[in-house]
Design a protein around this motif. Structure first.
Motif, PDB file in Angstrom:
ATOM      1  N   ILE A 181       0.922  -1.306   0.270  1.00 27.00           N
ATOM      2  CA  ILE A 181      -0.031   0.227  -0.149  1.00 27.00           C
ATOM      3  C   ILE A 181       0.933   1.292  -0.145  1.00 27.00           C
ATOM      4  N   GLY A 182       2.159   1.206   0.217  1.00 26.74           N
ATOM      5  CA  GLY A 182       3.016   2.182  -0.091  1.00 26.74           C
ATOM      6  C   GLY A 182       3.144   2.948   1.404  1.00 26.74           C
ATOM      7  N   ALA A 183       2.859   2.446   2.628  1.00 32.53           N
ATOM      8  CA  ALA A 183       3.252   2.607   3.819  1.00 32.53           C
ATOM      9  C   ALA A 183       4.420   2.725   4.441  1.00 32.53           C
ATOM     10  N   SER A 184       5.130   3.901   5.088  1.00 30.22           N
ATOM     11  CA  SER A 184       6.309   3.879   5.408  1.00 30.22           C
ATOM     12  C   SER A 184       6.744   2.945   6.449  1.00 30.22           C
ATOM     13  N   ALA A 185       8.047   2.753   6.679  1.00 27.43           N
ATOM     14  CA  ALA A 185       8.621   1.912   7.876  1.00 27.43           C
ATOM     15  C   ALA A 185       8.145   2.500   9.201  1.00 27.43           C
ATOM     16  N   GLU A 186       7.686   3.792   9.267  1.00 31.34           N
ATOM     17  CA  GLU A 186       7.353   4.378  10.691  1.00 31.34           C
ATOM     18  C   GLU A 186       5.820   4.052  10.787  1.00 31.34           C
ATOM     19  N   GLU A 187       5.303   3.039  10.034  1.00 32.25           N
ATOM     20  CA  GLU A 187       3.831   3.015  10.232  1.00 32.25           C
ATOM     21  C   GLU A 187       3.515   1.517  10.627  1.00 32.25           C
ATOM     22  N   MET A 188       2.602   1.031  11.552  1.00 39.22           N
ATOM     23  CA  MET A 188       2.113  -0.121  11.806  1.00 39.22           C
ATOM     24  C   MET A 188       0.759  -0.369  11.458  1.00 39.22           C
ATOM     25  N   LEU A 189       0.324  -1.629  11.015  1.00 38.77           N
ATOM     26  CA  LEU A 189      -0.982  -2.052  10.584  1.00 38.77           C
ATOM     27  C   LEU A 189      -1.771  -2.180  11.536  1.00 38.77           C
ATOM     28  N   VAL A 190      -2.928  -1.481  11.623  1.00 39.04           N
ATOM     29  CA  VAL A 190      -4.052  -1.396  12.820  1.00 39.04           C
ATOM     30  C   VAL A 190      -4.907  -2.400  12.724  1.00 39.04           C
ATOM     31  N   CYS A 191      -5.326  -2.685  11.352  1.00 40.15           N
ATOM     32  CA  CYS A 191      -6.410  -3.459  10.736  1.00 40.15           C
ATOM     33  C   CYS A 191      -6.917  -3.283   9.530  1.00 40.15           C
ATOM     34  N   GLY A 192      -7.776  -4.054   8.944  1.00 36.59           N
ATOM     35  CA  GLY A 192      -8.220  -3.897   7.463  1.00 36.59           C
ATOM     36  C   GLY A 192      -9.660  -4.053   7.636  1.00 36.59           C
ATOM     37  N   MET A 193     -10.286  -3.655   6.416  1.00 34.30           N
ATOM     38  CA  MET A 193     -11.978  -3.638   6.470  1.00 34.30           C
ATOM     39  C   MET A 193     -12.237  -3.743   5.250  1.00 34.30           C
ATOM     40  N   SER A 194     -13.400  -4.687   4.963  1.00 33.43           N
ATOM     41  CA  SER A 194     -14.204  -4.919   3.737  1.00 33.43           C
ATOM     42  C   SER A 194     -15.295  -4.023   3.919  1.00 33.43           C
ATOM     43  N   ILE A 195     -15.563  -3.220   2.665  1.00 31.65           N
ATOM     44  CA  ILE A 195     -16.916  -2.337   2.395  1.00 31.65           C
ATOM     45  C   ILE A 195     -17.292  -2.697   1.248  1.00 31.65           C
ATOM     46  N   GLY A 196     -18.796  -2.719   1.089  1.00 31.96           N
ATOM     47  CA  GLY A 196     -19.634  -2.739   0.131  1.00 31.96           C
ATOM     48  C   GLY A 196     -20.832  -3.012   0.117  1.00 31.96           C
ATOM     49  N   HIS A 197     -21.601  -3.545  -0.714  1.00 30.99           N
ATOM     50  CA  HIS A 197     -22.749  -3.995  -0.522  1.00 30.99           C
ATOM     51  C   HIS A 197     -23.014  -5.602  -0.189  1.00 30.99           C
ATOM     52  N   ALA A 198     -23.569  -6.061   0.986  1.00 30.03           N
ATOM     53  CA  ALA A 198     -23.581  -7.180   1.377  1.00 30.03           C
ATOM     54  C   ALA A 198     -24.634  -8.345   0.473  1.00 30.03           C
ATOM     55  N   ASP A 199     -24.273  -9.243   0.346  1.00 32.31           N
ATOM     56  CA  ASP A 199     -25.025 -10.139  -0.475  1.00 32.31           C
ATOM     57  C   ASP A 199     -26.144 -10.760   0.353  1.00 32.31           C
ATOM     58  N   GLU A 200     -27.327 -10.352   0.065  1.00 28.44           N
ATOM     59  CA  GLU A 200     -28.409 -10.965   1.141  1.00 28.44           C
ATOM     60  C   GLU A 200     -28.941 -12.319   0.839  1.00 28.44           C
ATOM     61  N   SER A 201     -28.470 -13.002  -0.120  1.00 31.54           N
ATOM     62  CA  SER A 201     -28.768 -14.247  -0.314  1.00 31.54           C
ATOM     63  C   SER A 201     -27.614 -15.346   0.311  1.00 31.54           C
ATOM     64  N   ALA A 202     -26.506 -14.702   0.697  1.00 27.41           N
ATOM     65  CA  ALA A 202     -25.472 -15.464   1.311  1.00 27.41           C
ATOM     66  C   ALA A 202     -26.002 -15.937   2.636  1.00 27.41           C
ATOM     67  N   LEU A 203     -25.816 -17.251   3.140  1.00 28.82           N
ATOM     68  CA  LEU A 203     -26.157 -17.648   4.412  1.00 28.82           C
ATOM     69  C   LEU A 203     -25.279 -17.242   5.437  1.00 28.82           C
ATOM     70  N   VAL A 204     -23.923 -17.021   5.044  1.00 33.04           N
ATOM     71  CA  VAL A 204     -23.268 -16.436   6.236  1.00 33.04           C
ATOM     72  C   VAL A 204     -23.712 -15.126   6.767  1.00 33.04           C
ATOM     73  N   ASN A 205     -24.372 -14.279   5.975  1.00 30.21           N
ATOM     74  CA  ASN A 205     -24.767 -12.990   6.381  1.00 30.21           C
ATOM     75  C   ASN A 205     -26.149 -13.296   7.512  1.00 30.21           C
ATOM     76  N   THR A 206     -26.684 -14.096   7.443  1.00 32.08           N
ATOM     77  CA  THR A 206     -27.510 -14.338   8.550  1.00 32.08           C
ATOM     78  C   THR A 206     -26.987 -14.689  10.154  1.00 32.08           C
ATOM     79  N   PHE A 207     -25.603 -14.788  10.075  1.00 32.42           N
ATOM     80  CA  PHE A 207     -25.074 -15.082  11.262  1.00 32.42           C
ATOM     81  C   PHE A 207     -25.085 -13.724  12.308  1.00 32.42           C
ATOM     82  N   PHE A 208     -25.623 -14.110  13.573  1.00 32.27           N
ATOM     83  CA  PHE A 208     -25.960 -13.089  14.276  1.00 32.27           C
ATOM     84  C   PHE A 208     -25.147 -13.248  15.575  1.00 32.27           C
ATOM     85  N   THR A 209     -24.633 -12.327  16.031  1.00 29.12           N
ATOM     86  CA  THR A 209     -23.539 -12.542  17.277  1.00 29.12           C
ATOM     87  C   THR A 209     -24.335 -11.878  18.542  1.00 29.12           C
TER      88      THR A 209
END
Length: 244
Positions: A198-226
């Motif tokens: 991603i072009g980050a410098s050596a002075e940076e650390m990775l905190v986390c990633g994130m997926s973002i978009g339109h959720a697939d309503e037909s996917a079984l996994v998206n019925t998972f409720f915590t």
């Protein structure tokens, strides 16, 4: 009108964004316009931070650069499975999880994992299926946009608290725009691949990633409720009238 007395026209919508946020694990390929992403980040930047340091740095991955990172990290993920001795090569910049789990956190973690696997029909001990499901993280669950968040290494642990508020703002602003997200600490172990990509410098650390978009309503996994604990289980009223 000042920020002190500015009304919230629809408080129920604010609550709905919070209560309907979940970690989507299947997305549609529908593109997300850059203008929408910029608007989400514009809103999210109002997150509180100690002394207004605003320690966040955001890298937006789309198209070929997204796909290249997916390929690199999926290859490394497969390689690590075949050669566990490479574990020291792939390690996070900070401990996201405890080194030794204790209850009640261990019980919640197990319930979360086995509930998800159970929903997907993954049996205990099926290492191939577990590996494949875990690797879905490194495909951004097919979301067209991946976000990577970094922090300058010079900053203190309090900046991670600031970061949490910033990330939550992104997730809620996304929900307000009919989008879904999945915050992902799984990427952290592959910081040595992610940061140069991603072009980050050596002075940076990775905190986390994130997926973002339109959720697939037909996917079984998206019925998972915590589930969430009741307020009474984690709240201590100090100096208050318990009967009020």
């Amino acid at each position: 009108m000042s920020q002190v007395n500015a009304p919230i026209p629809d408080p129920a919508s604010v609550d709905a964004a919070i209560e309907n946020r979940f970690s989507a694990r299947a997305f549609l390929p529908t593109p997300v316009p850059r203008e929408t992403l910029e608007d989400i980040l514009r809103v999210a930047r109002r997150a509180a931070s100690g002394t207004n340091a605003q320690p966040w740095k955001v890298y937006v991955l789309q198209g070929a650069k997204r796909d290249e990172l997916v390929q690199k990290v999926c290859t490394a993920h497969d390689e690590l499975r075949q050669h566990p001795e490479l574990e020291t090569k792939f390690c996070a910049d900070y401990d996201y999880y405890p080194r030794h789990w204790v209850d009640p956190y261990l019980a919640r973690r197990r319930q979360n994992g086995w509930s998800l696997y159970g929903l997907l029909g993954i049996q205990k001990g099926d290492k191939d299926a577990m590996h494949a499901q875990h690797q879905r993280n490194f495909r951004f669950f097919d979301a067209p946009v991946g976000l990577m968040f970094t922090l300058d290494r010079v900053m203190g642990q309090g900046s991670l608290v600031d970061y949490g508020m910033f990330l939550q703002n992104i997730m809620l602003a996304a929900r307000a725009r009919d989008l879904h997200t999945c915050p992902q600490a799984a990427w952290n172990d592959y910081a040595s691949i992610v940061l140069p990509h991603i072009g980050a410098s050596a002075e940076e650390m990775l905190v986390c990633g994130m997926s973002i978009g339109h959720a697939d309503e037909s996917a079984l996994v998206n019925t998972f409720f915590t589930p969430r604990e009741e307020v009474a289980s984690f709240t201590h009223w100090v100096g208050s009238d318990a009967s009020s």
